[in-house]
Scaffold this motif. Structure first.
Motif, PDB file in Angstrom:
ATOM      1  N   GLY A 116       0.860  -1.198   0.000  1.00 21.22           N
ATOM      2  CA  GLY A 116       0.000   0.000   0.000  1.00 21.22           C
ATOM      3  C   GLY A 116       0.887   1.236   0.000  1.00 21.22           C
ATOM      4  N   ILE A 117       0.638   2.142  -0.937  1.00 17.32           N
ATOM      5  CA  ILE A 117       1.445   3.371  -1.021  1.00 17.32           C
ATOM      6  C   ILE A 117       0.476   4.557  -1.043  1.00 17.32           C
ATOM      7  CG2 ILE A 117       3.100   4.670  -2.431  1.00 17.32           C
ATOM      8  CD1 ILE A 117       4.171   2.025  -3.496  1.00 17.32           C
ATOM      9  N   SER A 118       0.643   5.479  -0.085  1.00 14.24           N
ATOM     10  CA  SER A 118      -0.345   6.562   0.022  1.00 14.24           C
ATOM     11  C   SER A 118       0.317   7.943  -0.102  1.00 14.24           C
ATOM     12  CB  SER A 118      -1.136   6.412   1.326  1.00 14.24           C
ATOM     13  OG  SER A 118      -0.273   6.390   2.427  1.00 14.24           O
ATOM     14  N   GLY A 129      -4.409  11.216 -10.355  1.00 15.44           N
ATOM     15  CA  GLY A 129      -4.787  12.631 -10.314  1.00 15.44           C
ATOM     16  C   GLY A 129      -6.126  12.911 -10.968  1.00 15.44           C
ATOM     17  N   GLY A 130      -6.565  14.148 -10.822  1.00 12.56           N
ATOM     18  CA  GLY A 130      -7.825  14.568 -11.430  1.00 12.56           C
ATOM     19  C   GLY A 130      -7.739  16.011 -11.888  1.00 12.56           C
ATOM     20  N   ASN A 131      -8.659  16.394 -12.744  1.00 10.64           N
ATOM     21  CA  ASN A 131      -8.823  17.812 -13.086  1.00 10.64           C
ATOM     22  C   ASN A 131     -10.320  18.064 -13.145  1.00 10.64           C
ATOM     23  OD1 ASN A 131      -8.292  20.424 -13.685  1.00 10.64           O
ATOM     24  ND2 ASN A 131      -7.549  20.074 -15.766  1.00 10.64           N
ATOM     25  N   GLY A 175     -10.230  11.748 -15.553  1.00  3.10           N
ATOM     26  CA  GLY A 175     -11.658  11.466 -15.425  1.00  3.10           C
ATOM     27  C   GLY A 175     -11.982  10.975 -14.025  1.00  3.10           C
ATOM     28  N   LEU A 176     -11.601  11.761 -13.020  1.00  2.00           N
ATOM     29  CA  LEU A 176     -11.792  11.283 -11.643  1.00  2.00           C
ATOM     30  C   LEU A 176     -13.225  11.538 -11.163  1.00  2.00           C
ATOM     31  CD1 LEU A 176     -10.264   9.812  -9.467  1.00  2.00           C
ATOM     32  CD2 LEU A 176      -9.428  11.994  -8.597  1.00  2.00           C
ATOM     33  N   ALA A 177     -13.588  12.812 -10.964  1.00  2.00           N
ATOM     34  CA  ALA A 177     -14.951  13.124 -10.527  1.00  2.00           C
ATOM     35  C   ALA A 177     -15.370  14.443 -11.164  1.00  2.00           C
ATOM     36  CB  ALA A 177     -15.031  13.207  -9.008  1.00  2.00           C
TER      37      ALA A 177
HETATM   38  P1  NAD Z   1       3.136  11.104  -5.631  1.00  2.00           P
HETATM   39  O1  NAD Z   1       2.773  10.292  -6.811  1.00  2.00           O
HETATM   40  O2  NAD Z   1       4.293  12.006  -5.719  1.00  2.00           O
HETATM   41  O3  NAD Z   1       3.416  10.177  -4.353  1.00  2.00           O
HETATM   42  C1  NAD Z   1       2.474   9.257  -3.859  1.00  2.00           C
HETATM   43  C2  NAD Z   1       3.207   8.162  -3.106  1.00  2.00           C
HETATM   44  O4  NAD Z   1       4.003   7.419  -4.029  1.00  2.00           O
HETATM   45  C3  NAD Z   1       4.151   8.629  -2.021  1.00  2.00           C
HETATM   46  O5  NAD Z   1       4.057   7.727  -0.927  1.00  2.00           O
HETATM   47  C4  NAD Z   1       5.512   8.529  -2.695  1.00  2.00           C
HETATM   48  O6  NAD Z   1       6.560   8.344  -1.784  1.00  2.00           O
HETATM   49  C5  NAD Z   1       5.344   7.304  -3.561  1.00  2.00           C
HETATM   50  N1  NAD Z   1       6.186   7.250  -4.762  1.00  2.00           N
HETATM   51  C6  NAD Z   1       6.815   8.268  -5.390  1.00  2.00           C
HETATM   52  N2  NAD Z   1       7.456   7.812  -6.488  1.00  2.00           N
HETATM   53  C7  NAD Z   1       7.223   6.471  -6.549  1.00  2.00           C
HETATM   54  C8  NAD Z   1       7.584   5.459  -7.479  1.00  2.00           C
HETATM   55  N3  NAD Z   1       8.313   5.705  -8.566  1.00  2.00           N
HETATM   56  N4  NAD Z   1       7.144   4.210  -7.241  1.00  2.00           N
HETATM   57  C9  NAD Z   1       6.369   3.940  -6.181  1.00  2.00           C
HETATM   58  N5  NAD Z   1       5.996   4.862  -5.271  1.00  2.00           N
HETATM   59  C10 NAD Z   1       6.407   6.119  -5.459  1.00  2.00           C
HETATM   60  O7  NAD Z   1       1.781  11.864  -5.263  1.00  2.00           O
HETATM   61  P2  NAD Z   1       1.584  12.965  -4.138  1.00  2.00           P
HETATM   62  O8  NAD Z   1       2.255  14.206  -4.636  1.00  2.00           O
HETATM   63  O9  NAD Z   1       1.923  12.398  -2.816  1.00  2.00           O
HETATM   64  O10 NAD Z   1      -0.001  13.161  -4.180  1.00  2.00           O
HETATM   65  C11 NAD Z   1      -0.644  14.080  -4.991  1.00  2.00           C
HETATM   66  C12 NAD Z   1      -1.298  13.413  -6.178  1.00  2.00           C
HETATM   67  O11 NAD Z   1      -2.086  12.310  -5.765  1.00  2.00           O
HETATM   68  C13 NAD Z   1      -2.264  14.311  -6.936  1.00  2.00           C
HETATM   69  O12 NAD Z   1      -2.106  14.140  -8.322  1.00  2.00           O
HETATM   70  C14 NAD Z   1      -3.638  13.811  -6.507  1.00  2.00           C
HETATM   71  O13 NAD Z   1      -4.684  14.111  -7.404  1.00  2.00           O
HETATM   72  C15 NAD Z   1      -3.382  12.365  -6.357  1.00  2.00           C
HETATM   73  N6  NAD Z   1      -4.341  11.764  -5.453  1.00  2.00           N
HETATM   74  C16 NAD Z   1      -5.250  10.870  -5.950  1.00  2.00           C
HETATM   75  C17 NAD Z   1      -6.209  10.324  -5.121  1.00  2.00           C
HETATM   76  C18 NAD Z   1      -7.240   9.369  -5.653  1.00  2.00           C
HETATM   77  O14 NAD Z   1      -7.858   8.685  -4.843  1.00  2.00           O
HETATM   78  N7  NAD Z   1      -7.455   9.264  -6.948  1.00  2.00           N
HETATM   79  C19 NAD Z   1      -6.235  10.675  -3.779  1.00  2.00           C
HETATM   80  C20 NAD Z   1      -5.300  11.588  -3.304  1.00  2.00           C
HETATM   81  C21 NAD Z   1      -4.355  12.112  -4.148  1.00  2.00           C
END
Ligand code: NAD
Length: 469
Positions: free
Chosen positions: A142-144, A245-247, A400-402
């Motif tokens: 799990g990666i958040s 991501g979304g827009n 195409g998120l929401a």
């Molecule tokens: P990010 O992609 O930079 O990082 C997310 C996670 O991935 C972090 O834990 C990071 O350490 C890890 N990570 C970074 N590079 C990696 C790699 N190459 N391989 C595996 N893991 C890696 O995103 P962020 O800047 O933390 O979050 C913002 C983005 O997330 C925005 O685009 C937002 O829209 C999106 N987001 C989407 C949802 C959703 O449910 N669709 C929810 C929240 C945020």
């Protein structure tokens, strides 16, 4: 336990590392804590612990697993004050919103624990029985991300564990603390190895997704990283859920109550200072009400205090980290350079990563602020004439998120909503997520869903049995 000595949870034990990762308060720019910086050794240990725990956890009755997931929720709720203060400090969000996130995480555990995936009997002809069962996948990574570190981690923990998988969870290096603390708090009753929490720098995520010891990756983050995750999961064909991501577009029809909708749309766009995957990131407003709507929204913007989330009365916090702050500032600079009119609220001076809440008044459709995901407190408002035009623009995106539609006529709004190419569409509300409803992105906003029965199913694989009498 002080914030300085939080430890990872591996195999039910506290694990620390000599290498440390700095944690910064985005409201002040100060480093206020350090956490473990895991490398290959700790990752291998976490996967080995999860692998060892898997058979017994898989064979634990569903009801017992549900009980433990629910208890994780109870524990989070019982420690909400500590967790939300920690969350504000590392993430920046105002205290009340941190409390809301922590309580939402607790409720999500309790709600998810009520879900089931019954076996399905499938017609197989006389003298035969056929059954499809949902079996756990195995060891999940799990990666958040850093915008909602607690709730988005729980979206992985609760269904993964309920379905019988074991998990190695990695929060973002920008917001590692609250999730580490949750790992510590549940150590006493989650069986050893079932939930492992590790933290590390930029190298750890790619190390996880490439590791052959995982059977599935559940990733939430940016679309750019999502592509890399998919690539790195390919050699071992790991199962994937990608929430990216979304827009998100809002379409505001001319019959709305302007003051009320402006207030609601403000929160749909500016909650968590716009750092929400499903925030309204561009708003199309009918030309008949455009000026009045923009002015009403400007009044809401002007009335919202921005500041350090640990202070009383603050409605909007900082951008969570320096790279994202630089990105949002760059988009605002681009608006200025292009001569777009900006309407801005106040923001504190100093070392914190504050960007004032900003409305961009009717920029052209091809401007960066309309085309790119800003992930910050900046909202472009565009005028539209016909619904067809608004829909065409809303759908002209790789994302195409929401999306949202705003109207007094719910039926008319639903007809518009049905034409939006997004995973969720909300009418007269923003950010309307539910633990019982499937949530996911279409196009490049993701693959698969989280939440609801469908989200739970994503932590299982169908296994079909045929029994001839
Ligand atoms: P990010 O992609 O930079 O990082 C997310 C996670 O991935 C972090 O834990 C990071 O350490 C890890 N990570 C970074 N590079 C990696 C790699 N190459 N391989 C595996 N893991 C890696 O995103 P962020 O800047 O933390 O979050 C913002 C983005 O997330 C925005 O685009 C937002 O829209 C999106 N987001 C989407 C949802 C959703 O449910 N669709 C929810 C929240 C945020």
């Amino acid at each position: 336990m002080t914030q300085e000595n939080l430890s990872m949870t591996i195999g039910g034990k506290s694990v620390d590392t000599a290498a440390r990762l700095d944690v910064r308060n985005p409201a002040t720019g100060e480093i206020f804590a350090q956490v473990p910086d895991a490398g290959e050794t700790e990752l291998d240990a976490a996967i080995a612990a999860a692998r060892a725990a898997f058979p017994a956890w898989r064979d634990t009755p569903w009801a017992e697993r549900a009980e433990i997931v629910s208890r994780i929720g109870d524990t989070i709720a019982a420690n909400a004050a500590e967790l939300s203060a920690m969350l504000t400090r590392e993430q920046g969000k105002p205290g009340e919103q941190a409390q809301f996130e922590v309580m939402a995480a607790a409720q999500w555990c309790q709600a998810t624990a009520t879900l089931t995936l019954p076996d399905r009997e499938i017609e197989a002809g006389p003298g035969r029985r056929q059954i499809t069962r949902h079996v756990p996948i195995g060891v999940v990574a799990g990666i958040s991300p850093w915008n909602f570190p607690v709730v988005l981690s729980i979206w992985k923990i609760a269904p993964a564990l309920l379905a019988g998988n074991t998990l190695v969870l990695k929060p973002s290096p920008f917001t590692p603390m609250t999730v580490l603390r949750i790992g510590e708090l549940v150590r006493g009753f989650v069986p050893a190895g079932v939930l492992n929490v590790i933290t590390g720098g930029d190298a750890l995520g790619p190390m996880m997704t490439a590791h052959p010891g995982f059977d599935k990756v559940s990733f939430t983050g940016s679309t750019a990283t999502g592509r890399r995750v998919m690539q790195s999961a390919a050699p071992t064909l790991k199962r994937l859920t990608l929430e990216l991501g979304g827009n998100d577009a809002a379409i505001v029809l001319p019959d709305v109550d302007i003051a009320e909708t402006a207030q609601k749309l403000f929160w749909s766009a500016f909650t968590n200072s716009g750092q929400v995957c499903v925030a309204t990131k561009r708003a199309y407003v009918h030309e008949d009400i455009y000026d009045r709507f923009r002015d009403a929204l400007a009044e809401v913007v002007a009335a919202m205090p921005m500041g350090d989330g640990s202070q009383q009365g603050v409605a909007l916090g900082p951008i969570q980290n320096r790279p994202q702050y630089d990105r949002v500032k760059e988009l605002v600079r681009d608006c200025e350079a292009q001569g777009h009119r900006l309407i801005q609220g106040a923001a504190p001076e100093g070392e914190g990563y504050f960007v004032p809440a900003t409305l961009v008044d009717n920029p052209p459709e091809d401007s960066r602020i309309v085309q790119e995901e800003q992930f910050g407190p900046v909202l472009p408002l565009m005028k539209f004439t016909s619904i067809e035009e608004a829909l065409a623009k809303a759908n002209a995106s790789d994302m195409g998120l929401a999306g949202t539609v705003w109207s007094k006529d719910a039926e008319a709004a639903l007809r518009v909503a049905e034409c939006m190419e997004t995973g969720s569409v909300w009418i007269n509300e923003g950010l309307a997520l539910s633990p019982f409803a499937a949530f996911g992105g279409r196009k490049q906003s993701g693959i698969g869903v989280e939440n609801g029965v469908e989200g739970l199913m994503a932590y299982t694989e169908p296994q079909t049995f045929l029994i001839a009498q």
